[in-house]
Motif scaffolding. Structure first.
Motif, PDB file in Angstrom:
ATOM      1  N   ASP A  47       0.832  -1.205   0.000  1.00 23.05           N
ATOM      2  CA  ASP A  47       0.000   0.000   0.000  1.00 23.05           C
ATOM      3  C   ASP A  47       0.871   1.262   0.000  1.00 23.05           C
ATOM      4  O   ASP A  47       1.987   1.260   0.517  1.00 23.05           O
ATOM      5  CB  ASP A  47      -0.922  -0.031   1.232  1.00 23.05           C
ATOM      6  CG  ASP A  47      -2.100   0.910   1.087  1.00 23.05           C
ATOM      7  OD1 ASP A  47      -2.372   1.373  -0.048  1.00 23.05           O
ATOM      8  OD2 ASP A  47      -2.761   1.188   2.107  1.00 23.05           O
ATOM      9  N   ASN A  98     -10.858  -2.546  -5.548  1.00 18.57           N
ATOM     10  CA  ASN A  98     -10.057  -1.632  -6.378  1.00 18.57           C
ATOM     11  C   ASN A  98     -10.644  -1.441  -7.783  1.00 18.57           C
ATOM     12  O   ASN A  98     -10.309  -0.489  -8.476  1.00 18.57           O
ATOM     13  CB  ASN A  98      -8.592  -2.099  -6.485  1.00 18.57           C
ATOM     14  CG  ASN A  98      -7.801  -1.966  -5.207  1.00 18.57           C
ATOM     15  OD1 ASN A  98      -6.879  -2.730  -4.942  1.00 18.57           O
ATOM     16  ND2 ASN A  98      -8.129  -0.983  -4.377  1.00 18.57           N
ATOM     17  N   ARG A 115     -12.039   2.031  -8.581  1.00 16.08           N
ATOM     18  CA  ARG A 115     -11.198   3.230  -8.782  1.00 16.08           C
ATOM     19  C   ARG A 115     -11.443   3.813 -10.173  1.00 16.08           C
ATOM     20  O   ARG A 115     -12.023   3.151 -11.032  1.00 16.08           O
ATOM     21  CB  ARG A 115      -9.723   2.850  -8.617  1.00 16.08           C
ATOM     22  CG  ARG A 115      -9.391   2.509  -7.178  1.00 16.08           C
ATOM     23  CD  ARG A 115      -7.899   2.361  -6.980  1.00 16.08           C
ATOM     24  NE  ARG A 115      -7.613   2.053  -5.588  1.00 16.08           N
ATOM     25  CZ  ARG A 115      -6.416   2.137  -5.037  1.00 16.08           C
ATOM     26  NH1 ARG A 115      -5.384   2.510  -5.764  1.00 16.08           N
ATOM     27  NH2 ARG A 115      -6.239   1.847  -3.767  1.00 16.08           N
ATOM     28  N   ARG A 144      -5.060  -1.829   8.826  1.00 10.10           N
ATOM     29  CA  ARG A 144      -6.308  -2.570   8.591  1.00 10.10           C
ATOM     30  C   ARG A 144      -6.043  -3.691   7.599  1.00 10.10           C
ATOM     31  O   ARG A 144      -5.036  -3.705   6.897  1.00 10.10           O
ATOM     32  CB  ARG A 144      -7.413  -1.634   8.099  1.00 10.10           C
ATOM     33  CG  ARG A 144      -7.024  -0.786   6.897  1.00 10.10           C
ATOM     34  CD  ARG A 144      -8.210   0.078   6.421  1.00 10.10           C
ATOM     35  NE  ARG A 144      -7.775   1.011   5.392  1.00 10.10           N
ATOM     36  CZ  ARG A 144      -7.516   2.302   5.594  1.00 10.10           C
ATOM     37  NH1 ARG A 144      -7.657   2.834   6.786  1.00 10.10           N
ATOM     38  NH2 ARG A 144      -7.102   3.077   4.603  1.00 10.10           N
ATOM     39  N   SER A 152      -8.333  -4.609   5.137  1.00  9.82           N
ATOM     40  CA  SER A 152      -8.908  -4.264   3.821  1.00  9.82           C
ATOM     41  C   SER A 152      -9.368  -5.499   3.030  1.00  9.82           C
ATOM     42  O   SER A 152      -9.065  -5.619   1.837  1.00  9.82           O
ATOM     43  CB  SER A 152      -7.928  -3.423   2.995  1.00  9.82           C
ATOM     44  OG  SER A 152      -7.670  -2.191   3.620  1.00  9.82           O
TER      45      SER A 152
END
Ligand code: IPE
Ligand code: IPE
Ligand code: MG
Length: 237
Positions: free
Chosen positions: A16, A64, A67, A190, A192
């Motif tokens: 990340d 994702n 996005r 986290r 995620s």
């Protein structure tokens, strides 16, 4: 690494911070993704050097897909390009390449590149590099549950006899040991929607370093921290 016993068998990384890394430098987010590929190469080599058996990387989540379209398409192109470019590195390091996730959502072109790289590296046995692509933990558990439901039908006896190994063997990670260590870069603390089932007894390390800056030195220092952890699995000594 002096103490071989303490080397984790399976290290997993939530990669990340690419976007923030690029923005800090006044670039578009995709610039960070491009540099992130170099961290993938560095960590793969570090894992081979350390004697880790499985390195898994969370590259793209089911979420994702939400996005902006240009970021998604650039990321997919980057995945495709990496699969073509990295063959030599994988072969030189004896790395077997595996992609896990909801592959039905990937393009035919990308799926062909994945199949080709998986086939060509199949016999390599120093490290298994797993890329989680279009993956989420809830999706994984759901597809396992659906498979079991179809197999059991309404057979009460079979349903009663189910145990946790029946779930584990239908997850996309079947046959792969659960991660001993999960590292998340960029300071976020986290999961995620990553390996929800498989992280039951993983050790976690949250590194403030953004993924494009996470290289061999950072990987080895995470292994050193892991070596100090006392894993009890709910038992007492
Ligand atoms: C990780 O970096 C790469 C993917 C999730 C595809 P991000 O793109 O999430 O970067 P940040 O977290 O916005 O900085
Ligand atoms: C997690 O990062 C997914 C990957 C690294 C592939 P995200 O950037 O998508 O996660 P959130 O949005 O910060 O939780
Ligand atoms: Mg992020």
């Amino acid at each position: 690494m002096e103490d071989k016993v303490r080397i984790p068998k399976h290290v997993s990384i939530i990669m990340d911070g690419n976007g923030r890394w690029a923005e800090e430098r006044g670039h578009e987010r995709v610039y960070g993704h491009t540099h992130g590929v170099e961290s993938v190469r560095a960590c793969t080599e570090a894992a081979v050097e350390a004697g880790v058996s499985y390195l898994s990387l969370f590259a793209f989540s089911e979420e994702n897909w939400g996005r902006p379209e240009d970021e998604v398409s650039t990321l997919m192109k980057l995945m495709f390009k990496s699969m073509v470019d990295e063959l030599d590195t994988l072969m030189n390091n004896q790395v077997r390449f595996v992609v896990l996730g909801n592959r039905a959502r990937l393009s035919d072109e990308l799926n062909r590149a994945i199949d080709s790289l998986m086939d060509r590296t199949e016999a390599n046995d120093r490290l298994t590099l797993i890329i989680f692509l279009s993956y989420s933990g809830k999706w994984d558990i759901l597809q396992a549950a659906k498979a079991i439901a179809l197999e059991c039908g309404g057979d009460r006896e079979r349903i009663e006899a189910l145990d946790s190994a029946d779930i584990a063997s239908r997850l996309v990670t079947a046959g792969i040991p659960d991660p001993d260590l999960i590292i998340r870069t960029s300071g976020e603390q986290r999961i995620s929607n990553y390996l929800l089932w498989q992280c039951a007894y993983s050790e976690f390390i949250f590194s403030p370093v953004l993924w494009p800056d996470f290289r061999k030195k950072e990987f080895f220092s995470a292994l050193e921290e892991f070596a100090k952890r006392d894993r009890r699995y709910g038992k007492v000594k």
